[in-house]
Write an enzyme that holds these catalytic residues in place. Structure first.
Site, PDB file in Angstrom:
ATOM      1  N   GLU A   1       0.822  -1.210   0.000  1.00 23.13           N
ATOM      2  CA  GLU A   1       0.000   0.000   0.000  1.00 23.13           C
ATOM      3  C   GLU A   1       0.854   1.258   0.000  1.00 23.13           C
ATOM      4  OE1 GLU A   1      -1.577   1.970   3.355  1.00 23.13           O
ATOM      5  OE2 GLU A   1      -1.235   0.249   4.675  1.00 23.13           O
TER       6      GLU A   1
ATOM      7  N   LYS B   1      -5.329  10.944   0.316  1.00 21.07           N
ATOM      8  CA  LYS B   1      -5.499   9.611   0.909  1.00 21.07           C
ATOM      9  C   LYS B   1      -6.736   8.995   0.258  1.00 21.07           C
ATOM     10  CE  LYS B   1      -6.805   7.485   5.317  1.00 21.07           C
ATOM     11  NZ  LYS B   1      -6.961   7.699   6.770  1.00 21.07           N
TER      12      LYS B   1
ATOM     13  N   VAL C   1      -5.517   0.502   2.764  1.00 18.14           N
ATOM     14  CA  VAL C   1      -5.628  -0.963   2.703  1.00 18.14           C
ATOM     15  C   VAL C   1      -6.826  -1.344   1.819  1.00 18.14           C
ATOM     16  CG1 VAL C   1      -6.207  -3.019   4.059  1.00 18.14           C
ATOM     17  CG2 VAL C   1      -4.482  -1.395   4.898  1.00 18.14           C
TER      18      VAL C   1
ATOM     19  N   ASP D   1     -17.494   6.085  13.312  1.00 21.24           N
ATOM     20  CA  ASP D   1     -16.227   6.066  12.577  1.00 21.24           C
ATOM     21  C   ASP D   1     -15.625   4.669  12.570  1.00 21.24           C
ATOM     22  OD1 ASP D   1     -13.878   6.557  11.296  1.00 21.24           O
ATOM     23  OD2 ASP D   1     -13.180   8.129  12.653  1.00 21.24           O
TER      24      ASP D   1
ATOM     25  N   SER E   1     -13.343   2.221   9.832  1.00 24.73           N
ATOM     26  CA  SER E   1     -12.605   2.269   8.573  1.00 24.73           C
ATOM     27  C   SER E   1     -13.316   1.481   7.475  1.00 24.73           C
ATOM     28  CB  SER E   1     -11.207   1.690   8.760  1.00 24.73           C
ATOM     29  OG  SER E   1     -10.540   1.647   7.513  1.00 24.73           O
ATOM     30  N   ALA E   2     -13.281   2.033   6.275  1.00 23.32           N
ATOM     31  CA  ALA E   2     -13.818   1.324   5.105  1.00 23.32           C
ATOM     32  C   ALA E   2     -12.978   0.094   4.766  1.00 23.32           C
ATOM     33  CB  ALA E   2     -13.884   2.266   3.904  1.00 23.32           C
ATOM     34  N   ASP E   3     -11.810  -0.046   5.408  1.00 23.66           N
ATOM     35  CA  ASP E   3     -11.027  -1.280   5.211  1.00 23.66           C
ATOM     36  C   ASP E   3     -11.886  -2.502   5.520  1.00 23.66           C
ATOM     37  OD1 ASP E   3      -8.834   0.315   4.731  1.00 23.66           O
ATOM     38  OD2 ASP E   3      -7.740  -0.239   6.550  1.00 23.66           O
TER      39      ASP E   3
ATOM     40  N   LYS F   1      -3.841  -0.995  15.443  1.00 26.85           N
ATOM     41  CA  LYS F   1      -3.246  -0.217  16.538  1.00 26.85           C
ATOM     42  C   LYS F   1      -4.203  -0.111  17.713  1.00 26.85           C
ATOM     43  CE  LYS F   1       0.095   2.569  14.095  1.00 26.85           C
ATOM     44  NZ  LYS F   1       0.020   3.275  12.820  1.00 26.85           N
TER      45      LYS F   1
HETATM   46  N1  PSU Z   1      -3.116   1.719  10.248  1.00 25.35           N
HETATM   47  C1  PSU Z   1      -1.884   2.121  10.605  1.00 25.35           C
HETATM   48  N2  PSU Z   1      -1.212   3.045   9.851  1.00 25.35           N
HETATM   49  C2  PSU Z   1      -1.753   3.532   8.694  1.00 25.35           C
HETATM   50  C3  PSU Z   1      -3.039   3.062   8.314  1.00 25.35           C
HETATM   51  C4  PSU Z   1      -3.666   2.165   9.117  1.00 25.35           C
HETATM   52  O1  PSU Z   1      -1.392   1.662  11.625  1.00 25.35           O
HETATM   53  O2  PSU Z   1      -1.122   4.371   8.013  1.00 25.35           O
HETATM   54  C5  PSU Z   1      -3.640   3.532   7.038  1.00 25.35           C
HETATM   55  C6  PSU Z   1      -3.942   2.350   6.119  1.00 25.35           C
HETATM   56  O3  PSU Z   1      -3.708   2.755   4.782  1.00 25.35           O
HETATM   57  C7  PSU Z   1      -5.413   2.108   6.346  1.00 25.35           C
HETATM   58  C8  PSU Z   1      -5.927   3.498   6.577  1.00 25.35           C
HETATM   59  O4  PSU Z   1      -6.048   1.490   5.265  1.00 25.35           O
HETATM   60  O5  PSU Z   1      -4.892   4.141   7.332  1.00 25.35           O
HETATM   61  C9  PSU Z   1      -7.232   3.512   7.328  1.00 25.35           C
HETATM   62  O6  PSU Z   1      -7.690   4.817   7.407  1.00 25.35           O
HETATM   63  P1  PSU Z   1      -9.227   5.096   7.856  1.00 25.35           P
HETATM   64  O7  PSU Z   1      -9.303   4.758   9.298  1.00 25.35           O
HETATM   65  O8  PSU Z   1      -9.410   6.542   7.574  1.00 25.35           O
HETATM   66  O9  PSU Z   1     -10.074   4.203   6.997  1.00 25.35           O
HETATM   67 MN    MN Z   2     -12.701   7.001   9.417  1.00 29.54          MN
END
Ligand code: PSU
Ligand code: MN
Length: 295
Positions: free
Chosen positions: A21, A82, A102, A134, A136-138, A155
């Site tokens: 990524e 991003k 991701v 909130d 993540s869309a992951d 994390k």
């Molecule tokens: N987790 C980490 N470091 C990161 C990310 C996740 O420890 O840099 C990044 C990854 O690219 C992940 C994204 O897909 O942040 C998730 O962001 P969000 O919560 O906005 O979906």
């Molecule tokens: Mn988010």
């Protein structure tokens, strides 16, 4: 979508390829370490016998595998967007530079025919998601994309138990790599049990084959913890996290600003410990992903 010739040849010949990524390069690691680490990750994939394919958008063009110039652009250009899956089309149509999360990396890797992907940590359910929604869309993306994601869990700034619950609801397979518990990125163990473990790349590959034969739709996460003696000192970790959460609340930091705020706190309040652990775990995941792709 432009596939790097080396990646294209490897895929055509059935040789192992590992997707990487780019959000971690553009937004996850501080400059100037980010560019050096991005190249190190690619080198580790090669040493372990696979072809690296870092995925990003450069001037509106989706790239599967970056040349030197593209990697430098991504690491150093200002205003790199991003990009989750929903951002891919507008970024491509407007000619922007984009770093893929991701979710977006998984989507594009699968589109290119790549089956294994290495990263540091997944996005997940944020603390306070009950009010903020909130998440993540992951997670939703991994529910539909059939790819293997090698990571060190999520994390501890996230709500880890809630993240595991959501992965269950979303039918995402989670395998502990040589562990029966989910790792917590900087920490080697979240204490939360997993249903399945594998101990070799071949065992992980066997799960991927079975998943595909059984038409299970989603991703297989291989959760690869840092060894206990390489994790961030748990006491230091807990203190920095507690104080960081308090500081965020006091300063009214909310929503999408919480994660960068806490990560910056970790980097500046652990004397470089958190950065060292972050780099180390990404390199370990890259090597393991290459071995699984080979198997
Ligand atoms: N987790 C980490 N470091 C990161 C990310 C996740 O420890 O840099 C990044 C990854 O690219 C992940 C994204 O897909 O942040 C998730 O962001 P969000 O919560 O906005 O979906
Ligand atoms: Mn988010």
């Amino acid at each position: 979508m432009r596939v790097h010739p080396e990646v294209e040849e490897a895929l055509a010949a059935g040789r192992p390829v590992v997707a990487l990524e780019s959000t971690i390069i553009a937004h996850g690691l501080p400059r100037p370490d980010n560019e050096r680490v991005a190249r190190e990750i690619e080198a580790v994939v090669r040493e372990a016998g696979a072809v690296p394919a870092t995925i990003a958008i450069i001037a509106g063009e989706v790239r599967i595998g970056l040349d030197d110039a593209a990697l430098s652009t991504l690491a150093n250009a200002g205003g790199v967007a991003k990009c989750g899956v929903r951002d891919l089309a507008p970024a491509a149509a407007s000619g922007a530079h984009g770093a893929t999360t991701v979710a977006a990396t998984s989507h594009l890797a699968a589109l290119a025919g790549i089956r294994v992907f290495a990263t540091g940590g997944l996005g997940g359910v944020h603390r306070g998601a009950r009010e903020s929604f909130d998440e993540s869309a992951d997670l939703a993306t991994l529910a539909r994309v059939g790819i293997c994601v090698v990571c060190a869990g999520v994390k501890s700034i996230l709500d880890i138990p809630a993240t595991l619950e959501r992965l269950e609801t979303l039918n995402v397979t989670v395998l502990g790599y040589r562990t029966g518990t989910f790792p917590a990125f900087y920490l080697n163990d979240s204490g939360l049990p997993l249903g399945w473990r594998v101990d070799t790349p071949a065992q992980a590959a066997a799960v991927l084959r079975a998943r595909s034969e059984l038409r299970a739709p989603g991703a297989v996460i291989v959760a690869n913890p840092l060894p206990e003696d390489e994790q961030v000192d748990p006491e230091l970790h807990d203190r920095v996290l507690r104080e960081g959460l308090e500081a965020a609340a006091e300063q009214g930091i909310a929503g999408r600003d919480v994660t960068p705020f806490l990560l910056e706190r970790f980097h500046s309040h652990t004397g470089g410990e958190s950065l060292r652990a972050n780099v180390r775990l990404v390199l370990r995941n890259a090597a393991l992903a290459a071995e699984i792709a080979g198997a």
